[in-house]
Design a protein around this motif. Structure first.
Motif, short mmCIF file in Angstrom:
data_model
loop_
_atom_site.label_atom_id
_atom_site.label_comp_id
_atom_site.label_asym_id
_atom_site.label_seq_id
_atom_site.Cartn_x
_atom_site.Cartn_y
_atom_site.Cartn_z
N ALA A 398 72.59 2.79 76.87
CA ALA A 398 72.98 3.27 75.38
C ALA A 398 74.02 3.92 74.95
O ALA A 398 74.20 3.99 74.09
CB ALA A 398 71.66 4.22 75.12
N ASP A 401 75.86 2.42 71.68
CA ASP A 401 75.44 3.35 70.90
C ASP A 401 74.89 5.54 70.41
O ASP A 401 75.61 4.97 68.89
CB ASP A 401 74.42 3.14 70.38
CG ASP A 401 73.64 1.82 70.33
OD1 ASP A 401 74.25 0.97 69.10
OD2 ASP A 401 72.00 1.65 69.89
N ILE A 402 75.33 5.98 71.47
CA ILE A 402 75.48 7.25 71.37
C ILE A 402 76.82 7.25 70.85
O ILE A 402 77.35 8.42 70.05
CB ILE A 402 75.53 7.42 72.74
CG1 ILE A 402 74.04 7.58 74.11
CG2 ILE A 402 76.51 9.00 73.33
CD1 ILE A 402 73.97 7.60 74.74
N ASP A 439 70.73 12.50 67.44
CA ASP A 439 71.34 11.16 67.38
C ASP A 439 71.76 10.83 68.60
O ASP A 439 71.01 9.20 68.61
CB ASP A 439 72.25 11.38 66.69
CG ASP A 439 72.73 11.60 65.14
OD1 ASP A 439 71.17 11.52 64.72
OD2 ASP A 439 73.81 11.72 64.41
N ALA A 443 69.29 7.43 70.76
CA ALA A 443 69.81 6.51 70.68
C ALA A 443 69.46 6.17 72.19
O ALA A 443 68.96 4.66 72.55
CB ALA A 443 71.80 6.56 71.20
N GLN A 446 65.43 4.31 72.41
CA GLN A 446 65.90 2.71 71.63
C GLN A 446 66.56 1.99 72.48
O GLN A 446 65.60 0.73 72.08
CB GLN A 446 66.73 2.61 70.03
CG GLN A 446 66.16 3.25 69.24
CD GLN A 446 67.14 3.17 68.12
OE1 GLN A 446 68.56 3.14 67.84
NE2 GLN A 446 66.84 4.09 67.37
#
Length: 448
Positions: A398, A401-402, A439, A443, A446
């Motif tokens: 991830a 996105d992180i 957040d 991430a 997902q």
């Protein structure tokens, strides 16, 4: 990922190119470690990004030298724009027209490894490159997915950070460079002295529009004993007391000492501000040495400059270590030839010629630091220990996105300073970092 700021000039350092390290291997019939000279001619595809000045031309030099050493292997080049590269490579991983070998930003390795599209390097193959000890130790962190033993990328070149400072300013203030930046306390003492004198802005760091937003903050998180993620890559750690302390220290520096307009600008602007004599201290990569040497007549450079290691926090000295790796796609029909190409690019001769002389950045291969005399060049003094102080992010699926989420969250700090003239108060900072943790957690979920 780590991007290059702009095309940079050639390094003016003595280079002793050792061609033997990249010469053709002896006749080798083991496909896992080499492509025999007697094997039939093949063409392999290599995707890379615009690294440095005249990027395609510089890589073509490597291709031509490789073909001279391996006449039965032709390398077909495709240069991808940095902004589109990850999407293009991800599409290839999902079943598109994949190359044999590709350049990867270090922070991309986790996500692409999770797809299963990248081939693993065997121990024998890694040993044929010189083995782990031949490379900057921390550069191996991002070469495999967290929790996996499969190495799916090998270090090519690294991006490390050090501190640039104006020697004339320190001399005028009677400050010893060996002590002025040794620790966080010493750094702030030095910046405060520069501010009191009032002749130059003490610090010149980029802000919210930089592509290094997270990279700029990370060393201070680590120096306070904090982290962005747990070791297994599953738990966000931004709101821990240690991480909060590190981020708070850095935002304090930015609010108290940084050139205000840079809080909305990027690294190019920060490097230019230092070179033009607007700021006295800058944290940046070794490519700036080449940039500064290419145009030494600029106001801030004529006055005198040098480098020092990043200052040590209460829990140690750390610097961000990024860069690029090399990966082979699992569906390559020419695995042995692809390995020869990777071996060539990570070998001493290509590292000296392409990474050091052409790109002006730090080689992943440690012997090259000595053979090019980077370790003896005063301008690089601040970078020599970076191979020990460097730290990479864990290669989690991830991470892209992180990083995007954290860039947005950290940008709030610089927006606040721009609007109010002061750092975020303690309670609001803790609230922001709890949001950042959430957040990051989203991430990770997902990407699972």
């Amino acid at each position: 990922m780590t991007r290059f700021l702009k095309p940079i000039a050639l390094l003016v350092v003595p280079l002793l190119l050792a061609t033997a390290a990249c010469g053709r291997r002896a006749e080798n019939t083991a496909a896992s470690t080499g492509y025999a000279a007697s094997a039939p001619p093949v063409t392999i595809k290599f995707w890379f990004m615009p690294n440095g000045l005249n990027a395609h031309q510089a890589m073509q030099v490597e291709v031509d030298e490789f073909h001279r050493l391996h006449p039965n292997i032709t390398v077909q080049l495709t240069m991808l724009d940095w902004a589109a590269a990850l999407n293009r490579i991800s599409a290839a991983a999902a079943g598109g027209d994949a190359p044999d070998v590709t350049q990867l930003g270090t922070t991309w390795v986790g996500g692409l490894s999770q797809t299963g599209a990248l081939a693993s390097y065997s121990d024998a193959e890694l040993n044929s490159f010189g083995g782990r000890p031949a490379f900057v130790p921390a550069s191996w962190t991002a070469t495999k997915l967290v929790g996996s033993d499969a190495v799916t990328a090998v270090p090519w070149f690294v991006d490390v950070r050090a501190l640039f400072y104006r020697t004339d300013v320190l001399r005028r203030l009677g400050l010893d460079p060996a002590k002025a930046f040794a620790t966080w306390d010493a750094l702030e003492h030095t910046l405060a002295a520069i501010k009191r004198e009032g002749r130059i802005t003490p610090l010149g760091q980029p802000g919210k529009n930089d592509w290094n937003v997270v990279h700029n903050v990370a060393p201070f998180i680590w120096g306070a004993g904090g982290d962005l993620l747990s070791a297994d890559g599953r738990t966000p750690m931004l709101s821990t007391p240690e991480s909060v302390a590190g981020i708070d220290y850095y935002q304090h520096l930015m609010g108290e000492y940084n050139k205000r307009d840079l809080l909305a600008k990027n690294s190019d602007a920060a490097v230019a501000a230092f070179a033009d004599g607007q700021t006295a201290v800058l944290f940046h990569g070794p490519d700036s040495v080449a940039t500064f040497r290419a145009d030494p007549s600029r106001t801030g450079l004529k006055a005198g400059w040098a480098t020092a290691p990043m200052p040590a926090g209460p829990k140690g000295r750390f610097t961000f270590l990024g860069g690029s790796d090399l990966a082979i796609f699992k569906n390559s029909a020419h695995r042995a030839a692809a390995l020869e190409w990777v071996r060539f690019l990570t070998g001493a001769a290509s590292q000296e010629r392409y990474v050091v002389r052409k790109l002006g950045i730090w080689p992943a291969r440690t012997e090259v630091m000595r053979s090019t005399r980077l370790d003896a060049d005063p301008a690089y003094r601040g970078f020599v220990d970076a191979e020990h102080d460097g730290r990479q992010y864990p290669a989690v699926a991830a991470w892209v996105d992180i990083e995007a989420a954290l860039t947005k969250d950290f940008s709030t700090l610089w927006e606040t300073i721009t609007q109010t003239g002061a750092p975020l108060p303690a309670e609001r900072l803790r609230a922001l970092l709890r949001t950042a943790d959430e957040d990051v957690r989203n991430a990770i979920q997902q990407a699972s």
